[in-house]
Design a protein around this motif. Structure first.
Motif: not given
Length: 411
Positions: A155-183
């Motif tokens: 769980f902690g790995i995810g909590a660290i990786a999630g914000p890092a992913l948004i920082g890498w892709l950009g906050a405007e790409d949050y829909p794609q990240i949420f869709v990926g999590i759903g998949v």
């Protein structure tokens, strides 16, 4: 080292098979990476949410509130349905809810529908959190504490990786990240064949409190108290550490880095304790962690030591949740709702305590934050000593050699 004994193997389900196969264990850890990332994604996504929907920061922050309300309800619904539906169906429904909610949140044309999506995500989140924690708590015999620490470490790995992913892709790409999590959530459905349909009936062990005994309710109440207090300290440090560090002379960048290190310590601590829990009992680990929390919070009052002390607090908090859950199940095996109570309590504490602490800080100097949290840690330590005396750990590990015996047998 002795050969692997029957006590070291996962508990058998109603069909005589382990509760979780290796594939199911791996998928469960992946699921905890997913829910850890989900919980941590809302904050970094707020700038994009405000721009897309034209909402204020406070309104955007309701996304996390809706998520936690859904999660709390998800825990309670999962618990109520446990006696009627099997584990595969309940976990499968939770993964589907999380995927549907993520898709709705990512594609909603307006804010109310997006908020509804976060609520649905929370429903699935709560079911997965409760369901997998319960299976790991009862499914590995003496190794349940170690396995729960590993599970929650992911769980902690995810909590660290999630914000890092948004920082890498950009906050405007949050829909794609949420869709990926759903998949990913939907893909995990294919591993549910490795989960036993039902858990074995609990069998009270020597030293466990009887279902109708006068000690059962106080024991559960004290466990709930420990969960509320340690989550209060966890969120209190996470929310107020940057403000406190800046108040005692550190720059904003240093304070932010120290806070990130604190959350990283929460993950590291669980992986470190996993092997230690095979040699030390749950009561011993809890007592050391509560005393350690108090000691490090006292050190945090010294400005030159504060950033390092907060890292130590994170290490001490980390094992409490996954260490206490199997102990609770062993101490009151006849109370099926006990696990639901403490998991729900941890969620309520996470939502309710930050504003309460904020109200206290408003009446005091922000430099007193460590002392306020120290008082909570002392209360937690007192409760841990009461549990050590009144709720022995039947079947737990009580010595350096790793032999399983009950505390009452040792008395």
């Amino acid at each position: 080292m002795s050969a692997t004994s029957e006590a070291d193997l996962p508990e058998a389900g109603s069909t005589g098979r382990p509760l979780l196969t290796t594939v199911a264990i791996t998928a469960s850890c992946a699921a905890f990476v997913v829910i850890g990332a989900l919980q941590a994604l809302y904050g970094p996504a707020i700038p994009a949410l405000r721009e897309e929907y034209g909402i204020s920061p406070a309104v955007a922050g309701l996304s996390l509130s809706a998520h936690f309300i859904g999660a709390l309800l998800g825990v309670l619904v999962y618990h109520v349905l446990r006696g009627r539906l099997n584990n595969r169906l309940l976990l499968g429904g939770s993964y589907v809810l999380m995927a549907v909610g993520a898709a709705a949140f990512a594609s909603s044309p307006n804010w109310p529908l997006a908020l509804a999506g976060t609520f649905v995500i929370g429903l699935g989140f709560g079911g997965i959190d409760y369901g997998l924690n319960q299976l790991f708590a009862v499914g590995f015999g003496r190794r349940s504490t170690a396995m729960l620490n590993l599970l929650n470490g992911h769980f902690g790995i995810g909590a660290i990786a999630g914000p890092a992913l948004i920082g890498w892709l950009g906050a405007e790409d949050y829909p794609q990240i949420f869709v990926g999590i759903g998949v990913i959530s939907l893909l995990i459905l294919f591993t549910l064949g490795g989960v036993a349909a039902r858990e074995p009936e609990p069998t009270p062990a020597e030293g466990a409190a009887a279902g109708g005994g006068a000690r059962v309710l106080p024991i559960i109440a004290v466990f709930v108290g420990i969960y509320v207090l340690h989550v209060a300290i966890e969120t209190g440090v996470g929310g107020w550490e940057p403000t406190h560090l800046e108040a005692v002379g550190y720059g904003a960048a240093t304070a932010a880095t120290a806070t990130s290190a604190y959350w990283a310590a929460m993950t590291v601590g669980r992986f470190v304790v996993a092997p230690l829990s095979l040699r030390w009992s749950a009561p011993s680990i809890l007592t050391v962690c509560c005393a350690g929390m108090a000691g490090f919070l006292l050190l945090a009052t010294v400005p030159s030591l504060a950033p390092y002390a907060y890292f130590g607090v994170g290490l001490m908090i980390a094992p409490i949740f996954p260490t206490c859950l199997p102990w609770l199940n062993r101490a009151v095996p006849s109370v099926a709702a006990a696990g639901a109570y403490v998991i729900a309590a941890s969620m309520i504490g996470g939502v309710a305590f930050p504003p309460l602490l904020g109200a206290v800080i408003d009446t005091m100097d922000v430099k007193t934050v460590p002392l306020v949290l120290f008082a909570l840690a002392v209360a937690c330590a007192v409760l841990s000593l009461w549990l050590r005396r009144n709720a022995p750990d039947p079947g737990g590990v009580t010595g350096r050699g790793g032999a399983a015996r009950t505390d009452t047998a040792a008395a």
